[in-house]
Design an enzyme around this catalytic site. Structure first.
Site, PDB file in Angstrom:
ATOM      1  N   ASP A  14       0.775  -1.117  -0.135  1.00 23.84           N
ATOM      2  CA  ASP A  14       0.066  -0.015   0.215  1.00 23.84           C
ATOM      3  C   ASP A  14       0.948   1.274  -0.140  1.00 23.84           C
ATOM      4  OD1 ASP A  14      -1.861  -1.812   2.260  1.00 23.84           O
ATOM      5  OD2 ASP A  14      -2.283  -1.719   0.194  1.00 23.84           O
ATOM      6  N   GLU A 175     -11.121   0.413  -3.513  1.00 25.66           N
ATOM      7  CA  GLU A 175     -10.299   0.895  -2.581  1.00 25.66           C
ATOM      8  C   GLU A 175      -9.196   1.709  -2.841  1.00 25.66           C
ATOM      9  OE1 GLU A 175      -9.852  -2.820  -0.704  1.00 25.66           O
ATOM     10  OE2 GLU A 175      -8.401  -3.528  -2.214  1.00 25.66           O
TER      11      GLU A 175
HETATM   12  C1  6LW Z   1      -5.751  -2.262   1.856  1.00 14.52           C
HETATM   13  C2  6LW Z   1      -6.261  -2.293   0.361  1.00 14.52           C
HETATM   14  C3  6LW Z   1      -5.490  -3.272  -0.223  1.00 14.52           C
HETATM   15  O1  6LW Z   1      -6.314  -1.572   2.858  1.00 14.52           O
HETATM   16  O2  6LW Z   1      -4.957  -4.206   0.651  1.00 14.52           O
HETATM   17  O3  6LW Z   1      -3.916  -3.726  -1.858  1.00 14.52           O
HETATM   18  C4  6LW Z   1      -5.628  -3.784   2.111  1.00 14.52           C
HETATM   19  N1  6LW Z   1      -4.849  -3.087  -1.301  1.00 14.52           N
HETATM   20  O4  6LW Z   1      -6.416  -1.079  -0.211  1.00 14.52           O
HETATM   21  C5  6LW Z   1      -4.716  -3.903   3.155  1.00 14.52           C
HETATM   22  O5  6LW Z   1      -3.245  -4.050   2.749  1.00 14.52           O
END
Ligand code: 6LW
Length: 499
Positions: A14, A175
């Protein structure tokens, strides 16, 4: 010119990055590890040095009972009017929620967190030309994934004027939102598909910050989901960054499969690709929206340096060394490359509560070699290659007589704990204990005056993220057991060579 991805290898998921004058700063998730939120500095976006961790005080973060799928989730770093801000989510059951910390110098300490009243995960910040500050995070609206944006007062964490500004491109798990004003458009970069093999970057734009946002016709602008069997997989969760030459790049996560197939052990690592804008839409890389490990670019880039050898002189807590959850620092005496660890009744590396007396450092290459000198004194002292409390391979040394050590291999794979390969060695002959990695195996060994005694190679699949179903990556650790008061052991001459 060319460079190799990952630009920051090892469990650094991230990524979020920002340029301040001629320096770049990048932060990552850290989950149950403390200090939390590792921060890197770079002068060229290719070579990054750890400068510490953002949350390094218990008053900033309590990680009790967290493990590889809770604790500190995705952060975002931004800079505005001389102040660095980091927002993140503490997904700890008792302390869940978004928080913001700030500093005027990322090399020093960060503020006490301010809780933010908007929920969701993957928080980010945007400072608009109108002087307003905006906060974004994931949300659900009428059962659909959404990105929620609000004006925020960063001193109080209060938000107002909330809007659901985008419902994504149709993929699951919308996300990782990040907002930018580039030219006449607001660009909203996000991820869909989930942080596994279906991961992708998607983008939308609008001339009004509240939308409506138009999805890019070329979405997903980055994914390796169709590159079957390619080593770099799961690319997504990105952040755009403009370099000092006003060229755009994107940092994003991805993981490298091992030779064992659809298994990865190093965690999600930081990768970099150039971004060009065509028809006011970002185009990532030059491989049809895919990410390659070797990147060729006509842009002028710095010479990429190899990973340094972490040894006892340079390893520091919060840069290369970390604890599981908040440590009882009275159990540690760390100075000039010697690590005296005292046993605790609270926890061992076999459980997910509190903090065992153990110090960890990331595996950063498939060819890592981690070794150390150990004097177990009146404890069982060992080293571990660790993914989770029920997923680790250990080498344990204990004194069984005035002049002899017993050395055992312990494999912990889910409910199965097996202790074997016991060897006895005269104390004066034992020089080092170590773990040697390949992509498919971990080899445990001891070094005596006569040379190296191999204590077996053990399959890396059982320490993979896929088996753990978590968000972290393999760490090497030094630990003491059993769980009783006042056992002491000393480790020294730690060397981790990443070839
Ligand atoms: C994070 C989400 C993700 O909150 O994995 O790869 C989750 N993306 O955005 C935890 O790293």
């Amino acid at each position: 010119m060319k460079y190799q991805n990952p630009i920051i290898p090892g469990f650094y998921p991230d990524p979020s990055a920002v340029r301040v004058n001629d320096k770049y700063y990048l932060v990552n998730s850290s989950f149950e590890y403390f200090p939390a939120i590792p921060i890197f500095e770079s002068e060229d976006m290719i070579n990054w040095q750890p400068i510490g961790s953002v949350l390094n005080r218990k008053s900033q973060v309590d990680l009790k009972n967290t493990y590889g799928k809770s604790g500190i989730f995705a952060p975002t770093i931004r800079y505005h009017n001389g102040v660095y801000y980091v927002v993140t989510t503490n997904a700890n059951v008792s302390q869940g929620g978004n928080l913001v910390v700030k500093t005027t110098d990322p090399h020093t300490s960060w503020s006490t967190p301010v809780c933010i009243e908007q929920g969701g995960i993957d928080p980010s910040l945007f400072f608009d030309e109108n002087g307003k500050s905006y906060f974004m995070s994931t949300a659900q609206k009428d059962g659909k994934d959404a990105i929620q944006a609000s004006e925020i007062d960063l001193n109080t964490g209060k938000v107002k004027n909330s809007h659901y500004i985008w419902f994504g491109n149709g993929g699951k798990n919308l996300e990782g939102p990040h907002l930018y004003k580039i030219g006449h458009y607001y660009y909203l970069l996000a991820s869909e598909g989930g942080t596994e093999y279906g991961h992708m970057l998607v983008v939308a734009r609008s001339k009004n910050i509240w939308g409506p946002y138009e999805s890019c016709p070329n979405n997903p602008i980055l994914t390796n989901r169709n590159l079957d069997r390619y080593q770099l997989q799961g690319v997504g969760h990105g952040d755009f960054i403009q370099d000092i030459n006003r060229k755009w790049w994107v940092v994003f996560l991805g993981f490298r499969r091992t030779v064992r197939g659809q298994f990865h052990t190093l965690g999600r690592e930081v990768n970099l690709l150039p971004v060009e804008f065509e028809n006011d839409w970002p185009v990532v890389g030059n491989d049809n929206n895919t990410a390659r490990l070797e990147v060729h670019t006509n842009r002028k880039i710095a010479q990429q340096k190899s990973l340094s050898i972490v040894d006892q002189k340079s390893a520091e807590v919060g840069k290369e060394l970390f604890f599981l959850r908040n440590p009882d620092l009275s159990k540690y005496n760390i100075s000039s490359g010697k690590y005296i660890l005292t046993t605790t009744t609270q926890a061992s590396i076999n459980n997910r509560i509190d903090s065992p007396t153990a110090i960890f450092t990331r595996q950063r290459s498939f060819k890592d070699n981690f070794s150390v000198k150990v004097d177990p004194q009146n404890t069982q002292a060992g080293i571990t290659v660790y993914q989770e409390s029920d997923q680790h391979y250990d080498l344990i040394v204990k004194s069984i007589s005035v002049n002899k050590y017993q050395i055992q291999v312990r494999l912990v794979i889910g409910p199965a704990i097996s202790v074997f390969k016991t060897v006895e060695i005269e104390k004066q002959r034992l020089q080092r204990i170590g773990i040697s990695c390949t992509s498919g195996d971990y080899l445990l060994y001891v070094v005596t005056e006569e040379g190296r005694i191999n204590l077996g190679k053990y399959d890396s699949r059982f320490l993979s993220t896929e088996v753990a179903s978590n968000f972290t990556g393999v760490m090497f650790g030094m630990f003491v057991e059993p769980q009783r008061e006042n056992g002491k052991a000393m480790f020294s001459d730690l060397i981790k060579k990443s070839e």
